[in-house]
Design a protein around this motif. Structure first.
Motif, PDB file in Angstrom:
ATOM      1  N   ASP A 183      10.051   2.999   0.459  1.00  0.00           N
ATOM      2  CA  ASP A 183      11.123   3.479   1.337  1.00  0.00           C
ATOM      3  C   ASP A 183      10.718   3.361   2.803  1.00  0.00           C
ATOM      4  O   ASP A 183      11.532   2.972   3.656  1.00  0.00           O
ATOM      5  CB  ASP A 183      11.479   4.928   1.002  1.00  0.00           C
ATOM      6  CG  ASP A 183      12.297   5.057  -0.269  1.00  0.00           C
ATOM      7  OD1 ASP A 183      12.959   4.070  -0.656  1.00  0.00           O
ATOM      8  OD2 ASP A 183      12.268   6.141  -0.889  1.00  0.00           O
ATOM      9  N   GLN A 184       9.458   3.700   3.105  1.00  0.00           N
ATOM     10  CA  GLN A 184       8.972   3.563   4.476  1.00  0.00           C
ATOM     11  C   GLN A 184       8.951   2.097   4.892  1.00  0.00           C
ATOM     12  O   GLN A 184       9.300   1.759   6.032  1.00  0.00           O
ATOM     13  CB  GLN A 184       7.574   4.161   4.598  1.00  0.00           C
ATOM     14  CG  GLN A 184       7.526   5.679   4.510  1.00  0.00           C
ATOM     15  CD  GLN A 184       6.097   6.205   4.481  1.00  0.00           C
ATOM     16  OE1 GLN A 184       5.134   5.457   4.607  1.00  0.00           O
ATOM     17  NE2 GLN A 184       5.963   7.522   4.304  1.00  0.00           N
ATOM     18  N   LEU A 185       8.541   1.203   3.974  1.00  0.00           N
ATOM     19  CA  LEU A 185       8.546  -0.227   4.295  1.00  0.00           C
ATOM     20  C   LEU A 185       9.961  -0.694   4.612  1.00  0.00           C
ATOM     21  O   LEU A 185      10.187  -1.446   5.580  1.00  0.00           O
ATOM     22  CB  LEU A 185       7.976  -1.045   3.145  1.00  0.00           C
ATOM     23  CG  LEU A 185       7.932  -2.567   3.411  1.00  0.00           C
ATOM     24  CD1 LEU A 185       6.647  -3.177   2.897  1.00  0.00           C
ATOM     25  CD2 LEU A 185       9.138  -3.283   2.800  1.00  0.00           C
ATOM     26  N   THR A 186      10.930  -0.259   3.809  1.00  0.00           N
ATOM     27  CA  THR A 186      12.320  -0.664   4.028  1.00  0.00           C
ATOM     28  C   THR A 186      12.785  -0.259   5.420  1.00  0.00           C
ATOM     29  O   THR A 186      13.384  -1.057   6.159  1.00  0.00           O
ATOM     30  CB  THR A 186      13.224  -0.022   2.955  1.00  0.00           C
ATOM     31  OG1 THR A 186      12.751  -0.375   1.651  1.00  0.00           O
ATOM     32  CG2 THR A 186      14.658  -0.478   3.121  1.00  0.00           C
ATOM     33  N   GLU A 187      12.498   0.973   5.793  1.00  0.00           N
ATOM     34  CA  GLU A 187      12.928   1.484   7.100  1.00  0.00           C
ATOM     35  C   GLU A 187      12.178   0.805   8.246  1.00  0.00           C
ATOM     36  O   GLU A 187      12.777   0.406   9.258  1.00  0.00           O
ATOM     37  CB  GLU A 187      12.700   2.995   7.149  1.00  0.00           C
ATOM     38  CG  GLU A 187      13.154   3.649   8.444  1.00  0.00           C
ATOM     39  CD  GLU A 187      12.946   5.158   8.440  1.00  0.00           C
ATOM     40  OE1 GLU A 187      13.009   5.761   9.529  1.00  0.00           O
ATOM     41  OE2 GLU A 187      12.716   5.722   7.357  1.00  0.00           O
ATOM     42  N   THR A 188      10.846   0.670   8.084  1.00  0.00           N
ATOM     43  CA  THR A 188      10.036   0.058   9.135  1.00  0.00           C
ATOM     44  C   THR A 188      10.402  -1.403   9.332  1.00  0.00           C
ATOM     45  O   THR A 188      10.517  -1.890  10.478  1.00  0.00           O
ATOM     46  CB  THR A 188       8.539   0.186   8.791  1.00  0.00           C
ATOM     47  OG1 THR A 188       8.210   1.568   8.617  1.00  0.00           O
ATOM     48  CG2 THR A 188       7.668  -0.402   9.886  1.00  0.00           C
ATOM     49  N   ALA A 189      10.603  -2.121   8.238  1.00  0.00           N
ATOM     50  CA  ALA A 189      10.973  -3.536   8.316  1.00  0.00           C
ATOM     51  C   ALA A 189      12.302  -3.713   9.034  1.00  0.00           C
ATOM     52  O   ALA A 189      12.474  -4.633   9.845  1.00  0.00           O
ATOM     53  CB  ALA A 189      11.040  -4.127   6.915  1.00  0.00           C
ATOM     54  N   LYS A 190      13.253  -2.838   8.769  1.00  0.00           N
ATOM     55  CA  LYS A 190      14.565  -2.936   9.418  1.00  0.00           C
ATOM     56  C   LYS A 190      14.464  -2.656  10.923  1.00  0.00           C
ATOM     57  O   LYS A 190      15.091  -3.347  11.732  1.00  0.00           O
ATOM     58  CB  LYS A 190      15.562  -1.969   8.778  1.00  0.00           C
ATOM     59  CG  LYS A 190      16.977  -2.119   9.334  1.00  0.00           C
ATOM     60  CD  LYS A 190      17.947  -1.194   8.648  1.00  0.00           C
ATOM     61  CE  LYS A 190      19.385  -1.479   9.096  1.00  0.00           C
ATOM     62  NZ  LYS A 190      19.559  -1.459  10.568  1.00  0.00           N
ATOM     63  N   LEU A 247      13.898  -1.605  -9.129  1.00  0.00           N
ATOM     64  CA  LEU A 247      14.594  -2.886  -9.028  1.00  0.00           C
ATOM     65  C   LEU A 247      15.820  -2.791  -8.129  1.00  0.00           C
ATOM     66  O   LEU A 247      16.122  -3.733  -7.380  1.00  0.00           O
ATOM     67  CB  LEU A 247      14.996  -3.372 -10.415  1.00  0.00           C
ATOM     68  CG  LEU A 247      13.853  -3.727 -11.374  1.00  0.00           C
ATOM     69  CD1 LEU A 247      14.405  -4.426 -12.614  1.00  0.00           C
ATOM     70  CD2 LEU A 247      12.802  -4.611 -10.708  1.00  0.00           C
ATOM     71  N   ASP A 248      16.519  -1.687  -8.192  1.00  0.00           N
ATOM     72  CA  ASP A 248      17.685  -1.524  -7.303  1.00  0.00           C
ATOM     73  C   ASP A 248      17.257  -1.489  -5.837  1.00  0.00           C
ATOM     74  O   ASP A 248      17.947  -2.033  -4.965  1.00  0.00           O
ATOM     75  CB  ASP A 248      18.448  -0.250  -7.664  1.00  0.00           C
ATOM     76  CG  ASP A 248      19.209  -0.372  -8.981  1.00  0.00           C
ATOM     77  OD1 ASP A 248      19.483  -1.515  -9.399  1.00  0.00           O
ATOM     78  OD2 ASP A 248      19.521   0.674  -9.590  1.00  0.00           O
ATOM     79  N   LEU A 249      16.120  -0.862  -5.563  1.00  0.00           N
ATOM     80  CA  LEU A 249      15.623  -0.859  -4.185  1.00  0.00           C
ATOM     81  C   LEU A 249      15.276  -2.275  -3.746  1.00  0.00           C
ATOM     82  O   LEU A 249      15.644  -2.698  -2.636  1.00  0.00           O
ATOM     83  CB  LEU A 249      14.395   0.045  -4.059  1.00  0.00           C
ATOM     84  CG  LEU A 249      13.718   0.062  -2.678  1.00  0.00           C
ATOM     85  CD1 LEU A 249      14.693   0.566  -1.612  1.00  0.00           C
ATOM     86  CD2 LEU A 249      12.449   0.905  -2.695  1.00  0.00           C
ATOM     87  N   ALA A 250      14.594  -3.014  -4.606  1.00  0.00           N
ATOM     88  CA  ALA A 250      14.236  -4.400  -4.266  1.00  0.00           C
ATOM     89  C   ALA A 250      15.485  -5.240  -4.045  1.00  0.00           C
ATOM     90  O   ALA A 250      15.529  -6.085  -3.141  1.00  0.00           O
ATOM     91  CB  ALA A 250      13.372  -4.997  -5.366  1.00  0.00           C
ATOM     92  N   ALA A 251      16.520  -5.025  -4.864  1.00  0.00           N
ATOM     93  CA  ALA A 251      17.763  -5.775  -4.693  1.00  0.00           C
ATOM     94  C   ALA A 251      18.412  -5.481  -3.344  1.00  0.00           C
ATOM     95  O   ALA A 251      19.059  -6.351  -2.743  1.00  0.00           O
ATOM     96  CB  ALA A 251      18.729  -5.449  -5.831  1.00  0.00           C
ATOM     97  N   SER A 252      18.220  -4.255  -2.851  1.00  0.00           N
ATOM     98  CA  SER A 252      18.810  -3.894  -1.556  1.00  0.00           C
ATOM     99  C   SER A 252      18.159  -4.641  -0.402  1.00  0.00           C
ATOM    100  O   SER A 252      18.738  -4.731   0.686  1.00  0.00           O
ATOM    101  CB  SER A 252      18.686  -2.382  -1.329  1.00  0.00           C
ATOM    102  OG  SER A 252      17.352  -2.005  -0.962  1.00  0.00           O
ATOM    103  N   TRP A 253      16.954  -5.184  -0.616  1.00  0.00           N
ATOM    104  CA  TRP A 253      16.283  -5.920   0.454  1.00  0.00           C
ATOM    105  C   TRP A 253      16.917  -7.290   0.699  1.00  0.00           C
ATOM    106  O   TRP A 253      16.899  -7.795   1.817  1.00  0.00           O
ATOM    107  CB  TRP A 253      14.811  -6.128   0.111  1.00  0.00           C
ATOM    108  CG  TRP A 253      14.013  -4.876  -0.072  1.00  0.00           C
ATOM    109  CD1 TRP A 253      14.237  -3.650   0.498  1.00  0.00           C
ATOM    110  CD2 TRP A 253      12.855  -4.720  -0.901  1.00  0.00           C
ATOM    111  NE1 TRP A 253      13.286  -2.753   0.088  1.00  0.00           N
ATOM    112  CE2 TRP A 253      12.427  -3.367  -0.773  1.00  0.00           C
ATOM    113  CE3 TRP A 253      12.130  -5.562  -1.730  1.00  0.00           C
ATOM    114  CZ2 TRP A 253      11.312  -2.865  -1.450  1.00  0.00           C
ATOM    115  CZ3 TRP A 253      11.020  -5.079  -2.411  1.00  0.00           C
ATOM    116  CH2 TRP A 253      10.620  -3.734  -2.262  1.00  0.00           C
TER     117      TRP A 253
END
Length: 425
Positions: free
Chosen positions: A160-167, A228-234
């Motif tokens: 979750d932190q990676l998703t936010e930081t990457a964005k 998998l749903d989180l990965a799909a959101s990327w």
């Protein structure tokens, strides 16, 4: 099967020697094509040629591990003698092992004992040793330290932190004019590399390991679906749509060109992204992969690695085994570690001052390899490739928005049930 029936259609043949030598024999070895693999294989082959008076033909295998396996199955099932030594994935002994010779008669026990015991165990069947460890792997997170500093951010410890930081970084870089910049790249193509990536996601959420060591199917869980749903959101947000067709070198190309903040890849990439001509030299850090959330969450890295096996159809098994032993020996592994950042399978080399001087990040890798997550190849044996194919297809469908994680994992459970003995192996 003759050479004319196989090799021109499938391999690019490269002679490691300049000319056939009058004395000795010719041994053909199939080496990988990712990163510096081919060049370093040729370099080692030249050393063995000079030492023995024999000649080596270095054959470039396909980049995709799945394509390699299919090709090797074709060659070996035909009883072809075209290739003497095969570079094989750590999960292939259960699939291809019946075509390889036992290397124990050719290698002393002290040489065998210098490698990581868990790798030797994975390459053994009963009392036989079907391959010698050459280099090992575990998934890692690569990050742009300069961009973390620029945006005053930390290395993410959870997905979750990676998703936010990457964005955050992606939005900032695009605002600064780089509309080709993405937050995260990984291996999303339908092949074995996706199995490795997805196993890390699922295991990091405490969602199982596809098939457990007791033979029970473990993948159809709410935690696995959440991963998998989180990965799909990327896909299409912090990762390009094209990531659905990325292999290792595709991801490295984007990251090394300066167009990604984070990358999941194997350790081999470090020596390339930090090379003298790399646009991101001196700007890259390496860390353990993030963990999921909830009960059972942890950082999980899939165990990879490549090994050398000798075909039982080789016309020169003694010389082929000697080549395999030379290339996997301590001196050659040290040279490859220094020259190409290949992760040695010999624990003592992680404390070697010459290796650490050339590759300081090796100091953090030994622990990662000790605890890396094995794919379920030992328990599923000859059917591992079928299991993996079903798994990566279910994952790819999820990433492609063709059903969510729960739906695709429920179907995977049914497919694995049919393949197994009612849900157990």
């Amino acid at each position: 099967m003759s050479r004319s029936a196989i090799l021109p259609l499938t391999f690019a043949l490269v002679l490691a020697g300049t000319a056939a030598q009058a004395a000795g024999v010719t041994v053909a070895i199939a080496c990988g094509s990712v990163g510096a693999e081919q060049a370093q294989c040729q370099e080692g082959a030249k050393e063995w040629e000079a030492k023995t008076g024999n000649t080596v033909k270095v054959v470039a295998a396909p980049q995709s591990t799945s394509d390699q396996l299919a090709l090797y199955q074709q060659i070996l099932s035909a009883g072809s003698s075209d290739i003497d030594v095969f570079q094989i994935d750590v999960v292939w002994p259960g699939i291809l092992g019946s075509h390889f010779i036992d290397l124990k008669p050719y290698v002393d026990q002290a040489t065998i004992d210098q490698h990581f015991p868990n790798i030797i165990k994975g390459l053994s069947r009963g009392d036989q040793l079907l391959a010698l460890p050459w280099f090992t792997d575990a998934g890692l997170l690569y990050y742009r330290q300069d961009l973390l500093d620029k945006y005053k951010l930390k290395v993410p410890e959870t997905w979750d932190q990676l998703t936010e930081t990457a964005k955050t970084i992606q939005d900032g870089e695009r605002k600064d004019g780089n509309d080709r910049f993405f937050g995260f790249v990984f291996q999303g193509r339908s092949y074995e590399g996706l199995t490795c990536n997805a196993l890390e996601w699922i295991a990091s959420f405490g969602g199982g390991t596809i098939v457990g060591p007791d033979g029970k199917i473990t993948v159809n869980t709410p935690q696995a679906a959440k991963a998998l749903d989180l990965a799909a959101s990327w896909v299409g947000t912090i990762a390009p749509d094209g990531v659905l067709n990325y292999m290792e070198e595709d991801a490295r190309g984007v990251f090394q060109s300066g167009n990604a903040a984070f990358m999941r890849n194997w350790p081999y990439a470090h020596g390339l992204v930090d090379a003298g001509d790399s646009p991101v030299k001196g700007k890259v850090g390496v860390a353990a992969l993030p963990k999921g959330d909830g009960e059972g969450a942890r950082s999980a890295a899939t165990l990879g690695g490549w090994n050398l096996a000798v075909s039982k159809y080789s016309a020169h098994p003694k010389e082929a085994a000697d080549l395999a032993a030379f290339l996997t020996g301590k001196d050659e592994q040290k040279r490859r570690a220094i020259a190409g950042a290949f992760q040695t399978t010999i624990p003592a080399l992680y404390e070697d001052p010459d290796v650490l001087k050339a590759q300081p990040f090796f100091a953090t890798l030994k622990t990662a390899f000790d605890g890396a997550l094995a794919r379920p190849s030992a328990i599923t044996g000859e059917r591992y490739n079928e299991v993996s194919t079903l798994f990566w297809n279910a994952v790819h469908n999820t990433l492609s928005k063709q059903g969510d994680g729960a739906t695709n994992l429920a179907q995977l459970q049914k497919d694995l049930n049919r393949l197994s003995r009612g849900g157990r192996w």
